[in-house]
Design a protein around this motif. Sequence first.
Motif, PDB file in Angstrom:
ATOM      1  N   ALA A  39      31.859  62.713  36.871  1.00  0.00           N
ATOM      2  CA  ALA A  39      33.253  62.909  37.460  1.00  0.00           C
ATOM      3  C   ALA A  39      34.011  64.182  36.935  1.00  0.00           C
ATOM      4  O   ALA A  39      33.554  64.668  35.956  1.00  0.00           O
ATOM      5  N   GLN A  40      34.992  64.507  37.528  1.00  0.00           N
ATOM      6  CA  GLN A  40      35.736  65.529  37.188  1.00  0.00           C
ATOM      7  C   GLN A  40      36.418  65.397  35.940  1.00  0.00           C
ATOM      8  O   GLN A  40      37.374  64.443  35.868  1.00  0.00           O
ATOM      9  N   ALA A  41      36.197  66.128  35.143  1.00  0.00           N
ATOM     10  CA  ALA A  41      37.072  66.055  33.604  1.00  0.00           C
ATOM     11  C   ALA A  41      38.424  66.280  33.887  1.00  0.00           C
ATOM     12  O   ALA A  41      38.754  67.560  34.285  1.00  0.00           O
ATOM     13  N   GLU A  42      39.081  65.744  32.953  1.00  0.00           N
ATOM     14  CA  GLU A  42      40.458  65.990  32.927  1.00  0.00           C
ATOM     15  C   GLU A  42      41.031  66.524  31.474  1.00  0.00           C
ATOM     16  O   GLU A  42      40.653  65.883  30.510  1.00  0.00           O
ATOM     17  N   GLY A  43      41.715  67.548  31.530  1.00  0.00           N
ATOM     18  CA  GLY A  43      42.096  68.317  30.242  1.00  0.00           C
ATOM     19  C   GLY A  43      41.353  69.134  29.683  1.00  0.00           C
ATOM     20  O   GLY A  43      40.192  69.616  30.095  1.00  0.00           O
ATOM     21  N   ASP A  44      41.704  69.931  28.739  1.00  0.00           N
ATOM     22  CA  ASP A  44      41.047  71.005  28.198  1.00  0.00           C
ATOM     23  C   ASP A  44      40.491  70.791  26.891  1.00  0.00           C
ATOM     24  O   ASP A  44      39.413  71.553  26.267  1.00  0.00           O
TER      25      ASP A  44
ATOM     26  N   ALA B  24      27.778  50.221  36.360  1.00  0.00           N
ATOM     27  CA  ALA B  24      27.846  50.066  37.929  1.00  0.00           C
ATOM     28  C   ALA B  24      28.959  51.300  38.165  1.00  0.00           C
ATOM     29  O   ALA B  24      28.678  51.774  39.393  1.00  0.00           O
ATOM     30  N   GLY B  25      29.869  51.451  37.712  1.00  0.00           N
ATOM     31  CA  GLY B  25      30.774  52.441  38.156  1.00  0.00           C
ATOM     32  C   GLY B  25      30.216  53.771  38.041  1.00  0.00           C
ATOM     33  O   GLY B  25      30.444  54.724  39.137  1.00  0.00           O
TER      34      GLY B  25
ATOM     35  N   GLN C 145      35.169  50.125  28.810  1.00  0.00           N
ATOM     36  CA  GLN C 145      34.602  49.096  29.674  1.00  0.00           C
ATOM     37  C   GLN C 145      32.996  48.781  29.138  1.00  0.00           C
ATOM     38  O   GLN C 145      32.710  49.433  27.958  1.00  0.00           O
ATOM     39  N   ASP C 146      32.741  47.451  29.440  1.00  0.00           N
ATOM     40  CA  ASP C 146      31.275  47.045  28.770  1.00  0.00           C
ATOM     41  C   ASP C 146      30.416  47.692  29.575  1.00  0.00           C
ATOM     42  O   ASP C 146      30.563  48.467  30.630  1.00  0.00           O
TER      43      ASP C 146
ATOM     44  N   THR D 260      34.748  61.543  30.626  1.00  0.00           N
ATOM     45  CA  THR D 260      33.548  60.929  31.434  1.00  0.00           C
ATOM     46  C   THR D 260      32.396  61.333  30.663  1.00  0.00           C
ATOM     47  O   THR D 260      32.224  61.531  29.533  1.00  0.00           O
ATOM     48  N   VAL D 261      31.234  61.128  31.339  1.00  0.00           N
ATOM     49  CA  VAL D 261      29.863  61.386  30.751  1.00  0.00           C
ATOM     50  C   VAL D 261      29.143  62.389  31.880  1.00  0.00           C
ATOM     51  O   VAL D 261      29.516  62.418  32.904  1.00  0.00           O
TER      52      VAL D 261
END
Length: 452
Positions: free
Chosen positions: A189-194, A217-218, A210-211, A140-141
């Motif tokens: 968003a919640q990050a997944e992984g380490d 938008a998301g 994604q573009d 995510t960002v």
Amino acid sequence: MFFIDTIELEGLGNRHYLAGGPRTAVAVDPPRDIDQVLAAAARRGVRITHVVETHLHNDYVTGGLELARVTGAAYLVPAGARVAFARVPVADGDTVALDAGLELRAVATPGHTPHHTSYVLREQGRPVAVFTGGSLLIGTVGRPDLVEPRLTERLARAQYASAHRLAAELPDGTTVLPTHGFGSFCSSAQAEGDATTIGAEKAANAAFTQDVDAFVAGLLTGLDDTPAYYAHMGPANAGGPAPVDLTPPAVADADEIAARLAAGEWVVDLRNRIAFAEGHVAGSFNFEADGKIATYLAWLIPWGKPVTLLAESAEQLAYAQRELVRVGIDRPAAAATGAPERWASENAPLVSFPRATFADLAERGTDGVVVLDVRRDAERAGGHIAGSVHIPVHEVHRRLGEVPAGTVWVHCAGGMRAAIAASLLDAAGRDVVAVDDGFDAAGEAGLTVVTA
């Protein structure tokens, strides 16, 4: 050879880094309690020559200024950040020589903030890692809405461009080391992984799959509530945080605890929610020491309100103090340790309330009781108990009057936030039952769960 040590603060969902070679090191986005960073450097036998910030943080008070003062290190802060103290301003493309062929290169990565800067660690000119702060996270960002509402969409588009710049300039094998994303509300968003790399992010992160329009938008649609204390973190960091004082607070006896409650101050019981429900001082609130106390206490308490801490041990008290200074709650007004019987008095006696499961609620039935859901909006959107009242936990204290009459069965997703809300309601004189259960059990117990 180089090393990178991670200092993880699980309570705030952040990571901080110490990186360097045989003799010297750089500290990246250090926490307020700098003794952890100093201890890591001592274990490595290195001297901290540089302290760098990726941005002015919104979710915690930095220890960067104090760490630089104590160690004599150069303090590097993005040039675009407006601060009230002397520092080394960093601009895009600046490089800093470290040790044994290591260097840091600043890369402007606006998005989380307008001045956000990432730092590429290079060994003999080869990129090996990038400290991305609140820019590119794991999967995510960083969220773009913490600076100014009118800038949010512009910063979201900048996040997309910054992620693509890093991907274009760095090899796929470059390790990505973010500060946020491990539970921090600075993450979109919640990050997944380490762990992750540039290549892994290019394959899975929405910033690459994604573009730009779909990504923005998301990103904007998925933004959740922002902790209220965030409004105080940026100014504290820009002004230059003071050194922390982690010495034990003044000891409060039972009479003083009662007096502070009567004065409207917050008395916070740090014990686990089971022990609190079984017996606690009337009027006290329950924020478990190991239950993200920094986030939730700082979110709910009126800023600047005196707080007295009640702990079962000196160790639990010290842990909570350390967590709280990280978010600017520097000195408890007072504290007490031991058993709750020692804290109670005639004016503030011991009281209790029941705990239950969703199966208990299903057996009792929801007619004639208030089911209060204290999860956040995004959680409730995924499913809620039919007929339940919704007030997110961080709004309960100021919306007590909106809770309908009757016994209140309060729940969250797992039990910790329900315990906070139950303690607030109990202190206000309401009859409460704290549902200490995972929300998945609601439907399994036969309760009607709807989405709408």
